[in-house]
Design an enzyme around this catalytic site. Structure first.
Site, PDB file in Angstrom:
ATOM      1  N   GLY A 131       4.137  -4.765  10.346  1.00  0.00           N
ATOM      2  CA  GLY A 131       5.401  -5.472  10.302  1.00  0.00           C
ATOM      3  C   GLY A 131       5.433  -6.688   9.419  1.00  0.00           C
ATOM      4  O   GLY A 131       6.428  -7.410   9.391  1.00  0.00           O
ATOM      5  N   GLY A 132       4.343  -6.911   8.651  1.00  0.00           N
ATOM      6  CA  GLY A 132       4.362  -8.035   7.727  1.00  0.00           C
ATOM      7  C   GLY A 132       5.484  -7.946   6.714  1.00  0.00           C
ATOM      8  O   GLY A 132       5.992  -8.966   6.241  1.00  0.00           O
ATOM      9  N   GLY A 133       5.895  -6.715   6.402  1.00  0.00           N
ATOM     10  CA  GLY A 133       7.004  -6.521   5.477  1.00  0.00           C
ATOM     11  C   GLY A 133       8.367  -6.542   6.132  1.00  0.00           C
ATOM     12  O   GLY A 133       9.391  -6.391   5.451  1.00  0.00           O
ATOM     13  N   GLU A 166       9.626   1.410  11.071  1.00  0.00           N
ATOM     14  CA  GLU A 166       8.318   2.033  10.869  1.00  0.00           C
ATOM     15  C   GLU A 166       7.814   2.681  12.154  1.00  0.00           C
ATOM     16  O   GLU A 166       7.245   3.778  12.132  1.00  0.00           O
ATOM     17  CB  GLU A 166       7.313   0.987  10.393  1.00  0.00           C
ATOM     18  CG  GLU A 166       7.516   0.545   8.950  1.00  0.00           C
ATOM     19  CD  GLU A 166       6.592  -0.574   8.549  1.00  0.00           C
ATOM     20  OE1 GLU A 166       6.399  -0.750   7.325  1.00  0.00           O
ATOM     21  OE2 GLU A 166       6.075  -1.286   9.429  1.00  0.00           O
ATOM     22  N   THR A 202       0.837  -1.207   0.000  1.00  0.00           N
ATOM     23  CA  THR A 202       0.000   0.000   0.000  1.00  0.00           C
ATOM     24  C   THR A 202       0.867   1.251   0.000  1.00  0.00           C
ATOM     25  O   THR A 202       0.595   2.205  -0.733  1.00  0.00           O
ATOM     26  CB  THR A 202      -0.954  -0.002   1.207  1.00  0.00           C
ATOM     27  OG1 THR A 202      -1.647  -1.252   1.267  1.00  0.00           O
ATOM     28  CG2 THR A 202      -1.978   1.112   1.087  1.00  0.00           C
TER      29      THR A 202
END
Length: 230
Positions: A97-99, A105, A31
């Site tokens: 935090g999936g990435g 972040e 996104t």
């Protein structure tokens, strides 16, 4: 509206808030990538701005889009941060935090005068916990932290890379995805995780998000935190 179209629409709505001479925190993930591309187009059209990136992948994408970057180590505050989420509830509490960039972040989000979360409608939930909670862990403390997570009721799963090796953050630390199921008290869980030595950062974002832009089948929905408490 298809999922990618919803993500793009949410990103475009958020970047409309960026004005000349702002410093923008750029998030990581699919996104946020739409926001980066959109800001690149606005810069080509005359917008003056600079940015900091939450990951090496975002740095690469921002440079390709023509966005001037500053090293975050020289920055104490950004005007706006724009990033996605894996889940977000009605109280603006999120799992991110999936990435794999959750620690950077969170630091950038905490530095922002205004943090805008951009999601498609599928990411909005009544209660956090369907998505595993990522944590960033010092490699030396992997087993210790994993056992501490079990003591809190979670099931730790070491994240693996595409060839089966342990996945690493941009800082070289390990990423562990913790399955808790429905999280009844995110604040208590966040405090307990933060007390574990060797656990460097967790993906619970409880106070950082000021505004939410949702792309859905009926277009864009905007929500504002009524009273922002940092």
């Amino acid at each position: 509206m298809a999922e990618n179209d919803a993500k793009r629409a949410a990103a475009e709505a958020a970047i409309a808030e960026v004005r000349d001479d702002m410093l923008v925190g750029l998030g990581t993930g699919s996104t946020a990538a739409y926001a980066i591309a959109g800001l690149g187009r606005r810069i080509a059209g005359g917008l003056r701005m600079s940015a900091v990136a939450t990951s090496l992948a975002t740095e690469t994408a921002a440079r390709a889009a023509g966005i001037p970057l500053l090293p975050f180590e020289d920055v104490s505050q950004v005007d706006i941060a724009i990033d996605g989420a894996d889940e977000i509830d009605p109280a603006f509490r999120a799992i991110k935090g999936g990435g794999g960039a959750l620690l950077r972040e969170k630091i950038v989000a905490a530095s922002a005068r205004r943090m805008i979360c951009i999601v498609d409608a599928s990411k909005t939930v009544r209660q956090l916990g369907a998505h595993p909670l990522p944590i960033e862990v010092l490699p030396f403390a992997r087993s210790f932290v994993s056992e501490a997570v079990r003591g809190l009721g979670g099931e730790p799963r070491l994240r693996l890379g595409p060839t089966g090796e342990p996945a690493r953050s941009d800082q070289g630390n390990l990423l562990i995805d913790c399955v808790f199921g429905p999280i009844a008290d995110p604040e208590a869980l966040a405090a307990a995780l933060s007390d574990i030595p060797g656990m460097l950062g967790h993906g619970l974002f409880l106070r950082e998000i000021d505004a939410l832009v949702i792309g859905g089948p009926n277009g864009i929905e905007r929500r504002e935190r009524s009273t922002t408490v940092r």
